[in-house]
Design a protein around this motif. Sequence first.
Motif, mmCIF file in Angstrom:
data_model
loop_
_atom_site.group_PDB
_atom_site.id
_atom_site.type_symbol
_atom_site.label_atom_id
_atom_site.label_comp_id
_atom_site.label_asym_id
_atom_site.label_seq_id
_atom_site.Cartn_x
_atom_site.Cartn_y
_atom_site.Cartn_z
ATOM 1 N N SER A 1 12.372 0.123 2.160
ATOM 2 C CA SER A 1 12.349 -1.123 2.053
ATOM 3 C C SER A 1 12.058 -1.945 0.980
ATOM 4 O O SER A 1 11.840 -1.161 0.148
ATOM 5 C CB SER A 1 11.312 -1.766 3.225
ATOM 6 O OG SER A 1 9.936 -1.580 2.744
ATOM 7 N N SER A 2 12.459 -3.283 0.946
ATOM 8 C CA SER A 2 12.354 -3.923 -0.442
ATOM 9 C C SER A 2 10.627 -4.345 -0.623
ATOM 10 O O SER A 2 9.917 -4.449 0.235
ATOM 11 C CB SER A 2 13.049 -5.270 -0.460
ATOM 12 O OG SER A 2 12.660 -6.053 0.772
ATOM 13 N N TRP A 3 10.367 -4.268 -2.001
ATOM 14 C CA TRP A 3 9.073 -4.847 -2.597
ATOM 15 C C TRP A 3 8.948 -6.265 -1.964
ATOM 16 O O TRP A 3 9.663 -7.089 -1.912
ATOM 17 C CB TRP A 3 8.920 -4.602 -3.797
ATOM 18 C CG TRP A 3 7.368 -4.831 -4.578
ATOM 19 C CD1 TRP A 3 7.127 -5.931 -5.441
ATOM 20 C CD2 TRP A 3 6.359 -4.058 -4.140
ATOM 21 N NE1 TRP A 3 6.150 -5.794 -5.530
ATOM 22 C CE2 TRP A 3 5.480 -4.748 -5.003
ATOM 23 C CE3 TRP A 3 6.244 -2.889 -3.675
ATOM 24 C CZ2 TRP A 3 3.921 -4.217 -5.151
ATOM 25 C CZ3 TRP A 3 4.949 -2.309 -3.836
ATOM 26 C CH2 TRP A 3 3.808 -2.668 -4.617
ATOM 27 N N PRO B 1 1.360 6.724 1.559
ATOM 28 C CA PRO B 1 2.600 6.773 2.189
ATOM 29 C C PRO B 1 2.502 7.086 3.731
ATOM 30 O O PRO B 1 3.641 6.742 4.518
ATOM 31 C CB PRO B 1 3.451 7.764 1.489
ATOM 32 C CG PRO B 1 2.348 8.781 0.562
ATOM 33 C CD PRO B 1 1.263 7.668 0.526
ATOM 34 N N PHE B 2 1.776 7.853 4.103
ATOM 35 C CA PHE B 2 1.746 8.384 5.670
ATOM 36 C C PHE B 2 1.325 7.241 6.635
ATOM 37 O O PHE B 2 2.007 7.349 7.609
ATOM 38 C CB PHE B 2 0.851 9.790 5.621
ATOM 39 C CG PHE B 2 1.459 10.990 4.448
ATOM 40 C CD1 PHE B 2 2.394 11.379 4.831
ATOM 41 C CD2 PHE B 2 0.554 11.136 3.575
ATOM 42 C CE1 PHE B 2 2.782 12.617 3.989
ATOM 43 C CE2 PHE B 2 0.943 12.144 2.735
ATOM 44 C CZ PHE B 2 2.378 12.911 2.891
ATOM 45 N N ILE B 3 0.151 7.010 6.316
ATOM 46 C CA ILE B 3 -0.556 5.868 7.127
ATOM 47 C C ILE B 3 0.359 4.568 7.430
ATOM 48 O O ILE B 3 0.799 4.124 8.395
ATOM 49 C CB ILE B 3 -1.818 5.602 7.092
ATOM 50 C CG1 ILE B 3 -2.435 4.664 8.181
ATOM 51 C CG2 ILE B 3 -2.287 4.961 5.973
ATOM 52 C CD1 ILE B 3 -4.093 4.733 7.739
ATOM 53 N N THR B 4 0.896 4.101 6.138
ATOM 54 C CA THR B 4 1.939 2.860 6.149
ATOM 55 C C THR B 4 3.063 3.211 6.951
ATOM 56 O O THR B 4 3.611 2.324 7.675
ATOM 57 C CB THR B 4 1.869 2.375 4.734
ATOM 58 O OG1 THR B 4 2.381 3.631 3.781
ATOM 59 C CG2 THR B 4 0.572 1.889 4.215
ATOM 60 N N GLU B 5 3.818 4.417 6.894
ATOM 61 C CA GLU B 5 4.899 4.549 7.398
ATOM 62 C C GLU B 5 4.834 4.708 8.915
ATOM 63 O O GLU B 5 5.531 4.291 9.594
ATOM 64 C CB GLU B 5 5.503 5.766 6.685
ATOM 65 C CG GLU B 5 7.079 6.188 7.241
ATOM 66 C CD GLU B 5 7.998 5.169 6.340
ATOM 67 O OE1 GLU B 5 8.747 4.170 7.185
ATOM 68 O OE2 GLU B 5 8.212 5.423 5.064
ATOM 69 N N GLU B 6 3.594 5.335 9.409
ATOM 70 C CA GLU B 6 3.379 5.516 10.862
ATOM 71 C C GLU B 6 3.164 4.189 11.243
ATOM 72 O O GLU B 6 3.929 3.783 12.496
ATOM 73 C CB GLU B 6 2.194 6.275 10.677
ATOM 74 C CG GLU B 6 1.711 6.366 12.377
ATOM 75 C CD GLU B 6 2.924 7.334 13.314
ATOM 76 O OE1 GLU B 6 2.720 7.367 14.397
ATOM 77 O OE2 GLU B 6 3.454 8.186 12.505
ATOM 78 N N ILE B 7 2.347 3.203 10.611
ATOM 79 C CA ILE B 7 2.177 1.922 11.269
ATOM 80 C C ILE B 7 3.676 1.123 11.072
ATOM 81 O O ILE B 7 3.736 0.466 12.243
ATOM 82 C CB ILE B 7 1.342 1.034 10.497
ATOM 83 C CG1 ILE B 7 -0.177 1.880 10.583
ATOM 84 C CG2 ILE B 7 1.152 -0.237 10.992
ATOM 85 C CD1 ILE B 7 -0.942 1.329 9.532
ATOM 86 N N TRP B 8 4.436 0.990 10.322
ATOM 87 C CA TRP B 8 5.646 0.301 10.023
ATOM 88 C C TRP B 8 6.515 0.799 11.072
ATOM 89 O O TRP B 8 7.204 -0.120 11.594
ATOM 90 C CB TRP B 8 6.342 0.794 8.737
ATOM 91 C CG TRP B 8 7.661 0.240 8.314
ATOM 92 C CD1 TRP B 8 8.962 0.880 8.489
ATOM 93 C CD2 TRP B 8 7.719 -0.972 7.785
ATOM 94 N NE1 TRP B 8 9.992 -0.081 8.034
ATOM 95 C CE2 TRP B 8 9.318 -1.219 7.717
ATOM 96 C CE3 TRP B 8 7.016 -2.112 7.345
ATOM 97 C CZ2 TRP B 8 9.802 -2.435 7.238
ATOM 98 C CZ3 TRP B 8 7.573 -3.211 6.887
ATOM 99 C CH2 TRP B 8 8.925 -3.248 6.818
ATOM 100 N N MET C 1 0.701 -1.298 0.114
ATOM 101 C CA MET C 1 -0.190 0.029 -0.019
ATOM 102 C C MET C 1 0.842 1.286 -0.017
ATOM 103 O O MET C 1 0.416 2.102 -0.402
ATOM 104 C CB MET C 1 -1.026 -0.049 1.314
ATOM 105 C CG MET C 1 -2.002 -1.263 1.219
ATOM 106 S SD MET C 1 -3.282 -0.951 2.611
ATOM 107 C CE MET C 1 -3.936 0.547 2.368
ATOM 108 N N HIS C 2 2.197 1.196 0.317
ATOM 109 C CA HIS C 2 2.950 2.416 0.610
ATOM 110 C C HIS C 2 3.097 3.326 -0.715
ATOM 111 O O HIS C 2 2.960 4.407 -0.564
ATOM 112 C CB HIS C 2 4.381 1.803 1.002
ATOM 113 C CG HIS C 2 5.172 3.221 1.245
ATOM 114 N ND1 HIS C 2 4.887 3.854 2.500
ATOM 115 C CD2 HIS C 2 6.208 3.846 0.881
ATOM 116 C CE1 HIS C 2 5.905 4.782 2.536
ATOM 117 N NE2 HIS C 2 6.738 4.847 1.582
#
Length: 415
Positions: A245-247, A224-231, A219-220
């Motif tokens: 990070s890698s695909w 990009p914002f919500i996924t980076e925060e969760i990551w 999904m990134h």
Amino acid sequence: KKTDDLKRFYPTQDLATGPDIIFFWVARMIMAGYYFTGKKPFSNVYFNGIIRDSQGRKMSKSLGNSPDPIELIDKYGADALRVGLLIIAPQGLDILFSEDKIEQGRNFMNKLWNSARFVIMNKGDNSLNEFELPNYSDMDITDKWILSSLNRTILSVNKAYDEYKMNDAVKDVYNFVHNDFCDWYLEFSKSRLYGKNDEDCKRNLITSIHVLRNILKLMHPYTPFITEEIWHNIKAKDESDLIVSSWPEVNNNLINHEVESDVQVIMDIIKKIRNIKVTLSISPSKPITLIVRGSAEKTNIISSNSNLLKKLVKVEDIISGDNIEKPAQSAAGVIQDIEFFIPLKGLIDINKEIERLQKQADDIEGRLGAVNKKLNNDNFVKRAPDDIVKHEQTKQADYQASLTKLLDNLNSLKS
């Protein structure tokens, strides 16, 4: 000038633009590129659809029919706006803008956020370095199922990107995250995470985190914002940011169509039981007995996964067999080649159940009539492709079999 930037970035691969400026801009870039460098500037041109208002008019300042994107971002979030637009943007086709779709994007972001919170909450202080997928033979069937579905999704997303079908890529991820992961897998997981088997709980948690990490990667590109925060809540201590990070890589060994088919049977019967309970106003927490009739191969799928039925639809006891008798005064359902019955004595109003079965029988009878009309038409049979005719014949047989069983159950209940 032959700068390092020119050497690195020219020519490039793709140009994304609107179809209304093919001559005014795209063609001139190609001509100018050849003129000054002798090379074409790009290999592929991706034409975005033009966003139009609900009346099909092109958005413009003079018409005042264009929403302010900043206001939409403030209201729904940038990630939700992107997802909402991508969902309604088939390749190369114009987009009829609807704020409802942006709301759908926001709801999707909320669902992702809440599911991630659930996983992170159960992860606790465990080091991610411990979380490597367990041996396949030790996995629960629901773990095998979600990993199979995940890897199939990665395959389909990769294919969609290769074909520049951004809309398909987003929808594939949406369906997997929304339906398979959030609605089903996490629901299956609750009884294991809160159960007494510590090893099973750990295997479930490891699988949940593995799947969530891959979801964030998928999904990134557009959230990009919500996924980076969760990551940052689930990444290893020294691991890099999500953006670098890698695909996700496909593991074909984890794709198991038999497991997916078996779990689909379980999900279908759970949905049917829930629908029967709702229709007949039976409390979801009310324990029921489930009687299953069908081949041993099919009924064993249900019997061997009785723990899921007991937890999700309060099945207290399961009785199965090939030639088992249908009990008097019972609700009935059909899934593939399986019939199931729920004894209703003390649970429901029998007349309502008769009405429900009659409605279902009328619906299938209508569908069967439509298929019969096609197949009785010589022009259709002669002119339609063989695979289409065969598909209609298969539908005819399935509808007829289901109708016969429903009418038998209806007559049995009436008598």
